[in-house]
Scaffold this motif. Structure first.
Motif, short mmCIF file in Angstrom:
data_model
loop_
_atom_site.label_atom_id
_atom_site.label_comp_id
_atom_site.label_asym_id
_atom_site.label_seq_id
_atom_site.Cartn_x
_atom_site.Cartn_y
_atom_site.Cartn_z
N LEU A 51 -2.25 -0.48 -6.74
CA LEU A 51 -2.08 -1.16 -5.45
C LEU A 51 -1.38 -0.26 -4.44
O LEU A 51 -0.35 -0.60 -3.88
CB LEU A 51 -1.30 -2.46 -5.67
N VAL A 52 -1.98 0.91 -4.25
CA VAL A 52 -1.38 1.92 -3.36
C VAL A 52 -2.52 2.55 -2.57
O VAL A 52 -3.57 2.87 -3.12
CB VAL A 52 -0.67 3.02 -4.18
N LYS A 53 -2.31 2.74 -1.28
CA LYS A 53 -3.28 3.46 -0.45
C LYS A 53 -2.64 4.78 -0.06
O LYS A 53 -1.81 4.84 0.81
CB LYS A 53 -3.62 2.62 0.79
N GLY A 90 0.79 -1.23 0.00
CA GLY A 90 0.00 0.00 0.00
C GLY A 90 0.81 1.27 0.00
O GLY A 90 0.28 2.36 -0.16
N LYS A 91 2.14 1.14 0.16
CA LYS A 91 3.00 2.33 0.20
C LYS A 91 3.70 2.53 -1.14
O LYS A 91 3.97 1.57 -1.86
CB LYS A 91 4.03 2.20 1.33
N ARG A 92 4.04 3.78 -1.43
CA ARG A 92 4.68 4.12 -2.71
C ARG A 92 6.18 3.83 -2.71
O ARG A 92 6.77 3.56 -3.74
CB ARG A 92 4.49 5.61 -3.02
N HIS A 93 6.83 3.97 -1.57
CA HIS A 93 8.29 3.78 -1.46
C HIS A 93 9.05 4.67 -2.44
O HIS A 93 10.08 4.28 -2.98
CB HIS A 93 8.67 2.31 -1.68
N PHE A 144 -4.06 -3.49 3.29
CA PHE A 144 -3.71 -2.10 3.59
C PHE A 144 -4.89 -1.15 3.34
O PHE A 144 -4.72 0.06 3.32
CB PHE A 144 -2.47 -1.67 2.80
N GLY A 145 -6.07 -1.69 3.14
CA GLY A 145 -7.24 -0.82 2.97
C GLY A 145 -8.08 -1.18 1.76
O GLY A 145 -7.77 -2.13 1.03
N ARG A 146 -9.13 -0.42 1.54
CA ARG A 146 -10.05 -0.67 0.43
C ARG A 146 -9.66 0.19 -0.77
O ARG A 146 -9.32 1.36 -0.61
CB ARG A 146 -11.48 -0.31 0.85
#
Length: 200
Positions: free
Chosen positions: A197-199, A7-10, A95-97
């Motif tokens: 695929l990122v929150k 969920g993170k961009r990094h 990591f969320g919806r």
């Protein structure tokens, strides 16, 4: 690099996390669905049976739940064909919806799909006639289904999908028979917009 999405961009560009439109994947129904006893706006869930992978190797493992709702139901009556419209709303991840725009492209088993321009998402029984298919496509269009996504400008299609969501349309083979999809039934879905695929 094959890596599970967290969920993170990094620090990477958003495109790195995009599962491309046109990606097909199998899901299984988590509850019974049918034209008898299913109300409009009824919620349903499906579970992914395959991982969803972005081109960069970042992926969402199988087992993610996608929530949707029944946007329209027509029972068979005495001589009609039972019809069911499904709309997918969001996918639940660890990591969320995330919002998802997808449609049913096939139901392995008793149903087949007519892949004609303007009829994406129309699933009908193997013995249905072309006339029935045309009527079904017209009915789907009347309900605001996005027609001919693959034939039109992708941006226009994406904007249309964002407003109306894409509605899958299922039709029963036999006249007078209700459409019945039991829990565990497999559906093949196709992404109509990129799934990031990122929150944020």
């Amino acid at each position: 690099m094959v890596k599970r999405a967290d969920g993170k961009r990094h620090g990477l560009p958003i495109e790195t996390y995009g599962v491309a439109p046109g990606t097909k994947f199998l899901v299984a129904l988590e509850n019974d669905l049918g034209t008898k006893g299913t109300a409009e706006k009824a919620k349903f869930k499906v579970k992914t049976l395959e991982p969803l992978e972005a081109g960069s190797g970042i992926y969402l493992p199988s087992g993610a739940v996608i929530e949707g709702h029944v946007s329209h139901v027509e029972s068979a009556g005495t001589a009609g064909r039972a019809k069911l419209w499904l709309t997918f709303d969001e996918i639940r991840t660890k990591f969320g919806r995330l919002p998802i725009v997808a449609e049913v492209v096939s139901v392995p088993g008793d149903h087949s799909v007519k892949n004609k321009a303007g009829q994406e998402g129309l699933i009908e029984g193997r013995s249905s006639t072309q006339e029935d298919a045309a009527q079904a496509a017209a009915a789907g269009a009347a309900l605001g289904a996005v027609k001919g996504v693959k034939d039109k400008d992708k941006k226009e299609a994406a904007e249309g999908a964002a407003v109306g969501a894409i509605t899958a349309y299922l039709i029963e083979t036999g006249r007078g028979q209700e459409l019945d999809l039991p829990k565990g039934a497999k559906l093949e879905l196709e992404l109509e917009r990129a799934l990031y695929l990122v929150k944020e």
